[in-house]
Design a protein around this motif. Structure first.
Motif, PDB file in Angstrom:
ATOM      1  N   PHE A  98       0.818  -1.210   0.000  1.00 18.50           N
ATOM      2  CA  PHE A  98       0.000   0.000   0.000  1.00 18.50           C
ATOM      3  C   PHE A  98       0.854   1.263   0.000  1.00 18.50           C
ATOM      4  O   PHE A  98       0.575   2.215  -0.733  1.00 18.50           O
ATOM      5  CB  PHE A  98      -0.922  -0.012   1.226  1.00 18.50           C
ATOM      6  CG  PHE A  98      -1.619   1.293   1.465  1.00 18.50           C
ATOM      7  CD1 PHE A  98      -2.707   1.671   0.701  1.00 18.50           C
ATOM      8  CD2 PHE A  98      -1.195   2.163   2.460  1.00 18.50           C
ATOM      9  CE1 PHE A  98      -3.346   2.879   0.911  1.00 18.50           C
ATOM     10  CE2 PHE A  98      -1.826   3.367   2.691  1.00 18.50           C
ATOM     11  CZ  PHE A  98      -2.909   3.723   1.912  1.00 18.50           C
ATOM     12  N   SER A  99       1.910   1.291   0.826  1.00 22.09           N
ATOM     13  CA  SER A  99       2.719   2.500   0.955  1.00 22.09           C
ATOM     14  C   SER A  99       3.410   2.852  -0.359  1.00 22.09           C
ATOM     15  O   SER A  99       3.452   4.025  -0.758  1.00 22.09           O
ATOM     16  CB  SER A  99       3.759   2.323   2.055  1.00 22.09           C
ATOM     17  OG  SER A  99       4.624   1.235   1.762  1.00 22.09           O
ATOM     18  N   THR A 100       3.942   1.852  -1.048  1.00 21.03           N
ATOM     19  CA  THR A 100       4.604   2.113  -2.326  1.00 21.03           C
ATOM     20  C   THR A 100       3.603   2.588  -3.370  1.00 21.03           C
ATOM     21  O   THR A 100       3.883   3.513  -4.140  1.00 21.03           O
ATOM     22  CB  THR A 100       5.326   0.847  -2.827  1.00 21.03           C
ATOM     23  OG1 THR A 100       6.315   0.460  -1.870  1.00 21.03           O
ATOM     24  CG2 THR A 100       5.995   1.096  -4.171  1.00 21.03           C
ATOM     25  N   ALA A 101       2.420   1.966  -3.400  1.00 14.19           N
ATOM     26  CA  ALA A 101       1.386   2.385  -4.353  1.00 14.19           C
ATOM     27  C   ALA A 101       0.949   3.819  -4.091  1.00 14.19           C
ATOM     28  O   ALA A 101       0.766   4.618  -5.024  1.00 14.19           O
ATOM     29  CB  ALA A 101       0.191   1.441  -4.273  1.00 14.19           C
ATOM     30  N   ALA A 102       0.789   4.170  -2.810  1.00 10.85           N
ATOM     31  CA  ALA A 102       0.392   5.543  -2.464  1.00 10.85           C
ATOM     32  C   ALA A 102       1.475   6.530  -2.858  1.00 10.85           C
ATOM     33  O   ALA A 102       1.191   7.621  -3.381  1.00 10.85           O
ATOM     34  CB  ALA A 102       0.094   5.628  -0.972  1.00 10.85           C
ATOM     35  N   LEU A 103       2.752   6.174  -2.602  1.00  9.57           N
ATOM     36  CA  LEU A 103       3.857   7.062  -2.966  1.00  9.57           C
ATOM     37  C   LEU A 103       3.930   7.242  -4.486  1.00  9.57           C
ATOM     38  O   LEU A 103       4.115   8.366  -4.974  1.00  9.57           O
ATOM     39  CB  LEU A 103       5.172   6.488  -2.439  1.00  9.57           C
ATOM     40  CG  LEU A 103       6.448   7.275  -2.784  1.00  9.57           C
ATOM     41  CD1 LEU A 103       6.397   8.669  -2.176  1.00  9.57           C
ATOM     42  CD2 LEU A 103       7.693   6.529  -2.302  1.00  9.57           C
ATOM     43  N   ILE A 104       3.769   6.153  -5.222  1.00  9.61           N
ATOM     44  CA  ILE A 104       3.824   6.242  -6.683  1.00  9.61           C
ATOM     45  C   ILE A 104       2.693   7.125  -7.204  1.00  9.61           C
ATOM     46  O   ILE A 104       2.903   7.976  -8.081  1.00  9.61           O
ATOM     47  CB  ILE A 104       3.754   4.838  -7.311  1.00  9.61           C
ATOM     48  CG1 ILE A 104       5.022   4.042  -6.994  1.00  9.61           C
ATOM     49  CG2 ILE A 104       3.576   4.930  -8.835  1.00  9.61           C
ATOM     50  CD1 ILE A 104       4.975   2.598  -7.457  1.00  9.61           C
ATOM     51  N   PHE A 105       1.480   6.935  -6.678  1.00  4.95           N
ATOM     52  CA  PHE A 105       0.337   7.735  -7.133  1.00  4.95           C
ATOM     53  C   PHE A 105       0.559   9.214  -6.830  1.00  4.95           C
ATOM     54  O   PHE A 105       0.260  10.083  -7.665  1.00  4.95           O
ATOM     55  CB  PHE A 105      -0.943   7.241  -6.472  1.00  4.95           C
ATOM     56  CG  PHE A 105      -2.177   7.955  -6.935  1.00  4.95           C
ATOM     57  CD1 PHE A 105      -2.626   7.824  -8.239  1.00  4.95           C
ATOM     58  CD2 PHE A 105      -2.883   8.768  -6.070  1.00  4.95           C
ATOM     59  CE1 PHE A 105      -3.769   8.482  -8.673  1.00  4.95           C
ATOM     60  CE2 PHE A 105      -4.026   9.441  -6.489  1.00  4.95           C
ATOM     61  CZ  PHE A 105      -4.467   9.296  -7.799  1.00  4.95           C
ATOM     62  N   ALA A 106       1.102   9.516  -5.651  1.00  3.18           N
ATOM     63  CA  ALA A 106       1.376  10.910  -5.300  1.00  3.18           C
ATOM     64  C   ALA A 106       2.423  11.513  -6.228  1.00  3.18           C
ATOM     65  O   ALA A 106       2.282  12.659  -6.690  1.00  3.18           O
ATOM     66  CB  ALA A 106       1.840  10.997  -3.843  1.00  3.18           C
ATOM     67  N   MET A 107       3.476  10.754  -6.540  1.00  7.81           N
ATOM     68  CA  MET A 107       4.530  11.256  -7.418  1.00  7.81           C
ATOM     69  C   MET A 107       4.031  11.434  -8.856  1.00  7.81           C
ATOM     70  O   MET A 107       4.389  12.405  -9.529  1.00  7.81           O
ATOM     71  CB  MET A 107       5.724  10.302  -7.401  1.00  7.81           C
ATOM     72  CG  MET A 107       6.483  10.242  -6.090  1.00  7.81           C
ATOM     73  SD  MET A 107       7.269  11.820  -5.622  1.00  7.81           S
ATOM     74  CE  MET A 107       6.075  12.441  -4.423  1.00  7.81           C
ATOM     75  N   VAL A 108       3.197  10.516  -9.324  1.00  5.57           N
ATOM     76  CA  VAL A 108       2.645  10.647 -10.681  1.00  5.57           C
ATOM     77  C   VAL A 108       1.746  11.872 -10.761  1.00  5.57           C
ATOM     78  O   VAL A 108       1.772  12.632 -11.750  1.00  5.57           O
ATOM     79  CB  VAL A 108       1.878   9.370 -11.072  1.00  5.57           C
ATOM     80  CG1 VAL A 108       1.071   9.591 -12.342  1.00  5.57           C
ATOM     81  CG2 VAL A 108       2.849   8.212 -11.281  1.00  5.57           C
ATOM     82  N   THR A 109       0.945  12.096  -9.727  1.00 10.62           N
ATOM     83  CA  THR A 109       0.076  13.280  -9.697  1.00 10.62           C
ATOM     84  C   THR A 109       0.911  14.564  -9.690  1.00 10.62           C
ATOM     85  O   THR A 109       0.589  15.528 -10.408  1.00 10.62           O
ATOM     86  CB  THR A 109      -0.829  13.236  -8.454  1.00 10.62           C
ATOM     87  OG1 THR A 109      -1.557  12.012  -8.428  1.00 10.62           O
ATOM     88  CG2 THR A 109      -1.808  14.397  -8.475  1.00 10.62           C
ATOM     89  N   MET A 110       1.967  14.592  -8.887  1.00 15.94           N
ATOM     90  CA  MET A 110       2.858  15.753  -8.873  1.00 15.94           C
ATOM     91  C   MET A 110       3.510  15.953 -10.231  1.00 15.94           C
ATOM     92  O   MET A 110       3.648  17.082 -10.717  1.00 15.94           O
ATOM     93  CB  MET A 110       3.926  15.568  -7.801  1.00 15.94           C
ATOM     94  CG  MET A 110       4.901  16.741  -7.688  1.00 15.94           C
ATOM     95  SD  MET A 110       6.343  16.350  -6.687  1.00 15.94           S
ATOM     96  CE  MET A 110       7.151  15.144  -7.739  1.00 15.94           C
ATOM     97  N   LEU A 111       3.901  14.853 -10.865  1.00 16.77           N
ATOM     98  CA  LEU A 111       4.519  14.925 -12.185  1.00 16.77           C
ATOM     99  C   LEU A 111       3.544  15.493 -13.211  1.00 16.77           C
ATOM    100  O   LEU A 111       3.924  16.299 -14.073  1.00 16.77           O
ATOM    101  CB  LEU A 111       4.980  13.529 -12.601  1.00 16.77           C
ATOM    102  CG  LEU A 111       6.160  13.411 -13.571  1.00 16.77           C
ATOM    103  CD1 LEU A 111       7.381  14.126 -13.028  1.00 16.77           C
ATOM    104  CD2 LEU A 111       6.481  11.937 -13.827  1.00 16.77           C
ATOM    105  N   ALA A 112       2.277  15.075 -13.122  1.00 19.11           N
ATOM    106  CA  ALA A 112       1.259  15.597 -14.030  1.00 19.11           C
ATOM    107  C   ALA A 112       1.060  17.100 -13.816  1.00 19.11           C
ATOM    108  O   ALA A 112       0.896  17.861 -14.782  1.00 19.11           O
ATOM    109  CB  ALA A 112      -0.056  14.847 -13.822  1.00 19.11           C
ATOM    110  N   PHE A 113       1.100  17.535 -12.565  1.00 14.41           N
ATOM    111  CA  PHE A 113       0.955  18.966 -12.272  1.00 14.41           C
ATOM    112  C   PHE A 113       2.126  19.763 -12.847  1.00 14.41           C
ATOM    113  O   PHE A 113       1.933  20.815 -13.473  1.00 14.41           O
ATOM    114  CB  PHE A 113       0.853  19.170 -10.766  1.00 14.41           C
ATOM    115  CG  PHE A 113       0.803  20.608 -10.346  1.00 14.41           C
ATOM    116  CD1 PHE A 113      -0.367  21.344 -10.474  1.00 14.41           C
ATOM    117  CD2 PHE A 113       1.929  21.232  -9.827  1.00 14.41           C
ATOM    118  CE1 PHE A 113      -0.408  22.683 -10.094  1.00 14.41           C
ATOM    119  CE2 PHE A 113       1.886  22.556  -9.441  1.00 14.41           C
ATOM    120  CZ  PHE A 113       0.723  23.287  -9.573  1.00 14.41           C
ATOM    121  N   ILE A 114       3.344  19.274 -12.646  1.00 16.96           N
ATOM    122  CA  ILE A 114       4.522  19.964 -13.172  1.00 16.96           C
ATOM    123  C   ILE A 114       4.519  19.949 -14.694  1.00 16.96           C
ATOM    124  O   ILE A 114       4.964  20.903 -15.337  1.00 16.96           O
ATOM    125  CB  ILE A 114       5.803  19.305 -12.628  1.00 16.96           C
ATOM    126  CG1 ILE A 114       5.876  19.493 -11.109  1.00 16.96           C
ATOM    127  CG2 ILE A 114       7.056  19.884 -13.289  1.00 16.96           C
ATOM    128  CD1 ILE A 114       7.024  18.781 -10.458  1.00 16.96           C
TER     129      ILE A 114
END
Length: 451
Positions: A169-185
């Motif tokens: 769960f923790s890795t999936a949550a971290l990946i989703f957060a990073m992908v969302t940040m990447l989409a914003f940037i």
């Protein structure tokens, strides 16, 4: 040694920080591994674990060196072919999994013939970040519709997360957060990001409800991370609470100056003292100064990643640096937050410091790709500098030739002026002098006429 350092390309500051973290890791790993050595071998001699960690670090730097020589734009195409392969590995991991020390560890698979455990989600994260960076850099020219971007971008993202989520769960949550940040940037439309966050949240809640209702349908680690969240929110005694308590005791014992290298006491009670909770051992042995030193290095590394992303000469390069660099630092922050009970136990290691083979190597792959981006920046800067030098040299040649031409023209003008002066002098002489008929009849006549 000097020749080896000169052969290293890319951002030298990033190289220095990575080397500093790796060199520092030997002391806490050697100290914290004594508990494992005693439990498994009964001797307490941690030299075997130190040598094993040294081999992992050496292989990791070899990976960095080899990867950073690959032009980073090659990874744009590699990510498209690697993503389906990663899905197969994740499915295999969910089905098979590996039992480590008698515990279910379905995040890991055993590599045949080598005997090394490998966490497939770490490789999946790297491939996915590069894949997302590729799509965002490609879609900047024409703004995509939500339907088109959902099919091309978010379905692969959600498929990858769905295969990681049940076991980690923790890795999936971290990946989703990073992908969302990447989409914003990457200038992905904010309204689309809001919809994706809603879809992701609803999907996660739906999965948790199903897992609680039918726990036998998910024989992997779903019950483990659900219980961790429940225990973090409550005060039920279990192994995670035990580890957190020992970690907090270690941190409190360390104080400002620490007990000294190798003098940790809680390493004998923490089951994951050399991996998940190594930060607590660092604080116990090196105190607040040691903790702030490690934190400062990660913050400086984050700042250097920002500079590298800013200098990148393409949007893909910028997004790759952000997508691969930021998760390394955020993973370190998560590991430290778990040790002080700001977050529930996640199983995230301290990058480049915690012991472990595949986790170190995956981090090194990500760093190698980042250094490949900075290497390209240096090559472009060197080409521009060389071009400027050639233009300056050419301009100097042109100026020299023009100066020589001007000198020749001035010399010709000067000679012509001398000729004209000589003519005028001869003429004046003719006009004023008297000539006899015998000497020069013609000039004598001209002289008489003048007079």
């Amino acid at each position: 040694m000097k020749q080896l350092i000169n052969s290293l390309k890319g951002d030298k500051v990033i190289w220095a920080f990575i080397a500093l973290l790796a060199l520092f890791s030997f002391m806490p790993v050697f100290s914290a591994s004594s508990n494992l050595a005693y439990m498994r071998h009964g001797s307490g001699n941690a030299l075997t674990y130190l040598l094993k960690h040294a081999v992992h670090i050496f292989i990791g730097f070899f990976i960095i060196y080899q990867v950073h020589k690959i032009p980073y734009h090659y990874f744009r195409g590699i990510s498209m072919f690697a993503l389906p392969i990663v899905w197969v590995l994740l499915i295999y991991t969910l089905v098979k999994g590996t039992v480590i020390d008698g515990a279910n560890a379905s995040r890991w698979i055993q590599i045949p013939f080598i005997g090394i455990s490998f966490q497939t989600s770490t490789l999946a994260a790297i491939v996915l970040y590069v894949f997302v960076a590729r799509y965002l850099s490609k879609s900047r020219e024409v703004e995509p519709t939500f339907k088109q971007s959902f099919i091309d971008l978010w379905i692969p993202v959600f498929v990858t997360l769905a295969l990681i989520f049940p076991a980690n769960f923790s890795t999936a949550a971290l990946i989703f957060a990073m992908v969302t940040m990447l989409a914003f940037i990457g200038k992905y439309p904010l309204r689309y990001i809001g919809l994706i966050l809603g879809v992701g949240l609803v999907s996660a809640l739906f999965f948790i409800l199903i897992a609680k209702k039918f726990p036998e349908a998910f024989p992997n680690r779903v019950d483990t991370w659900i219980s961790r969240i429940d225990n973090f929110m409550g005060d039920k005694p279990d192994e995670d609470i035990y580890q957190i308590e020992k970690a907090k005791i270690a941190i409190a014992t360390g104080g400002v100056y620490g007990l000294g290298p190798g003098k940790s006491v809680q390493k004998n009670f923490l089951p994951q003292s050399s991996s998940d909770f190594i930060f607590a051992i660092i604080v116990e042995e090196y105190g607040l100064f040691g903790a702030m030193g490690i934190l400062s290095i990660y913050l400086l590394l984050l700042f250097r990643f920002i500079i590298a992303a800013h200098k990148a000469n393409s949007l893909f390069g910028k997004l790759v640096v952000v997508g691969l660099g930021f998760p390394i630092v955020f993973q370190a922050f998560i590991n430290m937050a778990v040790a002080v009970e700001l977050l529930p136990v996640t199983g995230q290691t301290l990058p480049l410091i915690s012991s472990g083979g595949s986790s170190v190597w995956m981090t090194c792959i990500a760093i190698g790709i980042i250094l490949s981006v900075t290497r390209k920046e240096e090559e472009v800067a060197a080409e521009l500098e060389e071009k400027q030098k050639r233009e300056e040299a050419l301009q100097r040649l042109i100026d020299k030739q023009l100066q020589e031409d001007e000198d020749e023209v001035e010399e010709v003008d000067e000679n012509q002026e001398k000729v004209n002066q000589m003519k005028a002098s001869i003429k004046d002489k003719i006009m004023v002098e008297d000539y006899s008929i015998e000497e020069n009849p013609m000039l004598a006549i001209k002289g008489m006429r003048k007079k």
